[in-house]
Design a protein around this motif. Structure first.
Motif, mmCIF file in Angstrom:
data_model
loop_
_atom_site.group_PDB
_atom_site.id
_atom_site.type_symbol
_atom_site.label_atom_id
_atom_site.label_comp_id
_atom_site.label_asym_id
_atom_site.label_seq_id
_atom_site.Cartn_x
_atom_site.Cartn_y
_atom_site.Cartn_z
ATOM 1 N N LEU A 196 2.016 -12.474 -2.734
ATOM 2 C CA LEU A 196 2.284 -13.047 -1.414
ATOM 3 C C LEU A 196 3.676 -13.649 -1.365
ATOM 4 C CD1 LEU A 196 1.362 -13.784 1.410
ATOM 5 C CD2 LEU A 196 0.223 -15.811 0.459
ATOM 6 N N ALA A 197 4.048 -14.373 -2.412
ATOM 7 C CA ALA A 197 5.388 -14.967 -2.462
ATOM 8 C C ALA A 197 6.459 -13.878 -2.448
ATOM 9 C CB ALA A 197 5.528 -15.835 -3.720
ATOM 10 N N GLY A 198 6.237 -12.806 -3.234
ATOM 11 C CA GLY A 198 7.193 -11.712 -3.267
ATOM 12 C C GLY A 198 7.367 -11.065 -1.903
ATOM 13 N N ALA A 199 6.249 -10.869 -1.191
ATOM 14 C CA ALA A 199 6.329 -10.283 0.153
ATOM 15 C C ALA A 199 7.065 -11.209 1.115
ATOM 16 C CB ALA A 199 4.923 -9.982 0.667
ATOM 17 N N LEU A 200 6.800 -12.493 1.020
ATOM 18 C CA LEU A 200 7.429 -13.446 1.952
ATOM 19 C C LEU A 200 8.934 -13.573 1.724
ATOM 20 C CD1 LEU A 200 4.723 -16.269 2.105
ATOM 21 C CD2 LEU A 200 5.369 -14.681 3.928
ATOM 22 N N VAL A 201 9.374 -13.596 0.448
ATOM 23 C CA VAL A 201 10.819 -13.733 0.215
ATOM 24 C C VAL A 201 11.564 -12.432 0.557
ATOM 25 C CG1 VAL A 201 10.564 -15.538 -1.520
ATOM 26 C CG2 VAL A 201 10.710 -13.142 -2.255
ATOM 27 N N ILE A 202 10.821 -11.339 0.756
ATOM 28 C CA ILE A 202 11.430 -10.111 1.266
ATOM 29 C C ILE A 202 11.484 -10.132 2.786
ATOM 30 C CG2 ILE A 202 11.089 -7.607 1.516
ATOM 31 C CD1 ILE A 202 9.876 -7.656 -1.340
ATOM 32 N N LEU A 203 10.370 -10.473 3.421
ATOM 33 C CA LEU A 203 10.247 -10.320 4.876
ATOM 34 C C LEU A 203 10.887 -11.467 5.661
ATOM 35 C CD1 LEU A 203 6.571 -8.989 5.014
ATOM 36 C CD2 LEU A 203 8.684 -7.665 5.176
ATOM 37 N N LEU A 204 10.781 -12.700 5.152
ATOM 38 C CA LEU A 204 11.297 -13.844 5.913
ATOM 39 C C LEU A 204 12.804 -13.776 6.166
ATOM 40 C CD1 LEU A 204 9.230 -16.874 4.519
ATOM 41 C CD2 LEU A 204 9.080 -15.817 6.784
ATOM 42 N N PRO A 205 13.639 -13.384 5.179
ATOM 43 C CA PRO A 205 15.069 -13.261 5.492
ATOM 44 C C PRO A 205 15.349 -12.265 6.618
ATOM 45 C CG PRO A 205 14.768 -13.322 3.130
ATOM 46 C CD PRO A 205 13.397 -13.210 3.733
ATOM 47 N N GLY A 206 14.573 -11.192 6.689
ATOM 48 C CA GLY A 206 14.740 -10.240 7.781
ATOM 49 C C GLY A 206 14.415 -10.851 9.123
ATOM 50 N N LEU A 207 13.348 -11.640 9.161
ATOM 51 C CA LEU A 207 12.982 -12.307 10.415
ATOM 52 C C LEU A 207 14.058 -13.309 10.832
ATOM 53 C CD1 LEU A 207 9.167 -12.934 9.798
ATOM 54 C CD2 LEU A 207 10.214 -11.223 11.289
ATOM 55 N N ALA A 256 5.137 -8.755 -14.448
ATOM 56 C CA ALA A 256 5.396 -9.446 -13.182
ATOM 57 C C ALA A 256 6.663 -8.918 -12.513
ATOM 58 C CB ALA A 256 5.511 -10.953 -13.432
ATOM 59 N N ILE A 257 7.690 -8.617 -13.326
ATOM 60 C CA ILE A 257 8.947 -8.086 -12.785
ATOM 61 C C ILE A 257 8.699 -6.737 -12.118
ATOM 62 C CG2 ILE A 257 11.227 -7.196 -13.417
ATOM 63 C CD1 ILE A 257 11.160 -9.311 -15.742
ATOM 64 N N VAL A 258 7.916 -5.887 -12.763
ATOM 65 C CA VAL A 258 7.619 -4.560 -12.222
ATOM 66 C C VAL A 258 6.795 -4.666 -10.942
ATOM 67 C CG1 VAL A 258 6.177 -2.533 -12.661
ATOM 68 C CG2 VAL A 258 7.904 -3.203 -14.316
ATOM 69 N N ILE A 259 5.855 -5.601 -10.898
ATOM 70 C CA ILE A 259 5.052 -5.795 -9.687
ATOM 71 C C ILE A 259 5.951 -6.156 -8.509
ATOM 72 C CG2 ILE A 259 3.494 -7.459 -8.601
ATOM 73 C CD1 ILE A 259 1.990 -5.286 -9.951
ATOM 74 N N LEU A 260 6.928 -7.051 -8.720
ATOM 75 C CA LEU A 260 7.857 -7.412 -7.648
ATOM 76 C C LEU A 260 8.689 -6.197 -7.218
ATOM 77 C CD1 LEU A 260 9.105 -10.920 -8.862
ATOM 78 C CD2 LEU A 260 7.540 -10.435 -6.965
ATOM 79 N N PHE A 261 9.086 -5.379 -8.181
ATOM 80 C CA PHE A 261 9.861 -4.181 -7.860
ATOM 81 C C PHE A 261 9.028 -3.190 -7.046
ATOM 82 C CE2 PHE A 261 10.752 0.215 -9.479
ATOM 83 C CZ PHE A 261 11.852 0.451 -8.674
ATOM 84 N N VAL A 262 7.786 -2.938 -7.472
ATOM 85 C CA VAL A 262 6.928 -2.004 -6.756
ATOM 86 C C VAL A 262 6.651 -2.516 -5.342
ATOM 87 C CG1 VAL A 262 4.622 -0.966 -6.697
ATOM 88 C CG2 VAL A 262 5.876 -1.076 -8.848
ATOM 89 N N LEU A 263 6.403 -3.807 -5.206
ATOM 90 C CA LEU A 263 6.160 -4.403 -3.894
ATOM 91 C C LEU A 263 7.364 -4.191 -2.980
ATOM 92 C CD1 LEU A 263 4.412 -6.236 -2.053
ATOM 93 C CD2 LEU A 263 5.569 -8.197 -3.104
ATOM 94 N N SER A 264 8.558 -4.454 -3.490
ATOM 95 C CA SER A 264 9.773 -4.247 -2.698
ATOM 96 C C SER A 264 9.924 -2.789 -2.302
ATOM 97 C CB SER A 264 10.997 -4.711 -3.499
ATOM 98 O OG SER A 264 12.182 -4.462 -2.785
ATOM 99 N N ASN A 265 9.623 -1.889 -3.243
ATOM 100 C CA ASN A 265 9.740 -0.459 -2.975
ATOM 101 C C ASN A 265 8.787 -0.020 -1.866
ATOM 102 O OD1 ASN A 265 8.884 2.567 -3.815
ATOM 103 N ND2 ASN A 265 10.985 2.173 -4.440
ATOM 104 N N LEU A 266 7.550 -0.506 -1.924
ATOM 105 C CA LEU A 266 6.564 -0.123 -0.911
ATOM 106 C C LEU A 266 6.944 -0.664 0.464
ATOM 107 C CD1 LEU A 266 3.196 -0.597 -2.841
ATOM 108 C CD2 LEU A 266 4.438 1.510 -2.392
ATOM 109 N N LEU A 267 7.413 -1.912 0.517
ATOM 110 C CA LEU A 267 7.831 -2.484 1.803
ATOM 111 C C LEU A 267 9.078 -1.777 2.342
ATOM 112 C CD1 LEU A 267 7.238 -6.293 1.135
ATOM 113 C CD2 LEU A 267 5.923 -4.802 2.653
ATOM 114 N N HIS A 268 9.961 -1.363 1.421
ATOM 115 C CA HIS A 268 11.182 -0.657 1.839
ATOM 116 C C HIS A 268 10.826 0.655 2.526
ATOM 117 C CE1 HIS A 268 15.681 -0.335 0.513
ATOM 118 N NE2 HIS A 268 15.523 -0.122 1.793
ATOM 119 N N PHE A 269 9.862 1.382 1.944
ATOM 120 C CA PHE A 269 9.506 2.689 2.479
ATOM 121 C C PHE A 269 8.445 2.615 3.579
ATOM 122 C CE2 PHE A 269 11.724 4.115 -1.275
ATOM 123 C CZ PHE A 269 12.324 5.286 -0.850
ATOM 124 N N SER A 270 8.022 1.433 3.951
ATOM 125 C CA SER A 270 7.097 1.288 5.077
ATOM 126 C C SER A 270 7.760 0.460 6.179
ATOM 127 C CB SER A 270 5.779 0.655 4.614
ATOM 128 O OG SER A 270 6.004 -0.562 3.917
#
Length: 295
Positions: A66-77, A120-134
């Motif tokens: 959840l934290a990883g998703a938020l620090v990706i999406l909130l700057p965009g908002l 944990a590092i890989v999980i953050l990378f995969v999460l970023s990758n999935l959000l990037h492509f969606s």
């Protein structure tokens, strides 16, 4: 502490610089094939082997996801609410959200925090990758037909799913399978850095003043998002340094490639990517120093 910081930062930028130098001396190489192999084979192998070797219980890491998703999406908002002359909303939002968690983030964080944090590092990378492509492609394409399910084609998604299943279900794989995946995965990290150096030569040198200002806004938005997430969520202290380095990373080179594909001001985005990577020479050492103190 200075020697430890140099041991972390200098090898990363040295490989990037060697890639840039080699690309300059040997122009016209077929980098697309190399990057495709890295995205479709070597990096998924890294994802799979890391999750098998360092298994993560998803239930215990939901706050990190959840934290990883938020620090990706909130700057965009935040950037969506901040008009910037000459930049469309998607062109300023997408680079704000999607940082260089692959080429730069993985090797940098492994050197800084140790291989024991690779899961944990890989999980953050995969999460970023999935959000990037969606989310990222949805913003750039304006919901264009055929882009909605593109994220399902990501090999990283299926490698992560396979790694999590094998680790969490206690499936015993033959040693040669894990060793093969590990060997392939070891190719991905130095290749990411080397290819990043070559790709940076393709960036635009126009609008660098705008690019630096925009990247400073990105860093401020990332810092605000991190503080908010740190305050709201029950984070493991070991995760905070990872998130800190994540928000300090420059925009991913992939942002430029996708903006070119969807004709969303690619030259300006190229300048933003180039300016962010130039700025990272100052920002990354500071971020790593702060992260090591937090750890």
């Amino acid at each position: 502490m200075l020697a430890a910081l140099l041991d972390i930062v200098v090898p990363v930028f040295a490989v990037v610089a060697l890639g840039a130098l080699y690309g300059h001396r040997r122009p016209g190489g077929e980098l697309g094939f190399v990057n495709r192999a890295n995205i479709e084979l070597f990096t998924p192998a890294l994802v799979f082997s890391a999750l098998v070797k360092y298994p993560l219980a998803l239930g215990e890491h939901m706050a990190l996801l959840l934290a990883g998703a938020l620090v990706i999406l909130l700057p965009g908002l935040l950037l969506a609410l901040c008009p910037i002359g000459g930049l469309s909303r998607p062109a300023r939002m997408v680079p704000a959200m999607f940082r260089n968690t692959g080429n730069l983030g993985i090797p940098l964080m492994v050197l800084a925090f140790g291989e024991q944090q690779l899961g944990a590092i890989v999980i953050l990378f995969v999460l970023s990758n999935l959000l990037h492509f969606s989310v990222g492609i949805a913003l750039l394409s304006g919901g264009r037909e055929g882009s909605r399910w593109l994220w399902l084609r990501s090999p990283m998604l299926w490698a992560a799913a396979a790694g999590l299943l094998v680790a969490n279900l206690g499936i015993s794989l033959p040693a040669f399978v894990v060793t093969t995946a590990s060997l392939l995965g070891q190719i991905s990290v130095p290749l990411m850095l080397f290819a990043l150096g070559i790709r940076l030569l393709d960036g635009g040198w126009d609008d660098l003043g705008l690019a630096i200002r925009v990247n400073l806004l990105y860093l401020a938005a990332g810092g605000v998002s991190l503080l908010l997430v740190w305050w709201l969520l029950p984070l493991n202290p070991e995760w905070v340094p990872l998130l800190l380095v994540s928000v300090a990373l420059p925009p991913a080179v992939l942002n430029y490639m996708l903006c070119e594909q969807y004709q969303c001001q690619p030259q300006k985005v190229a300048s933003i990517v180039l300016g962010g990577n130039a700025l990272s020479l100052l920002i990354i050492p500071l971020a790593v120093w702060l992260a090591l103190h937090l750890g």
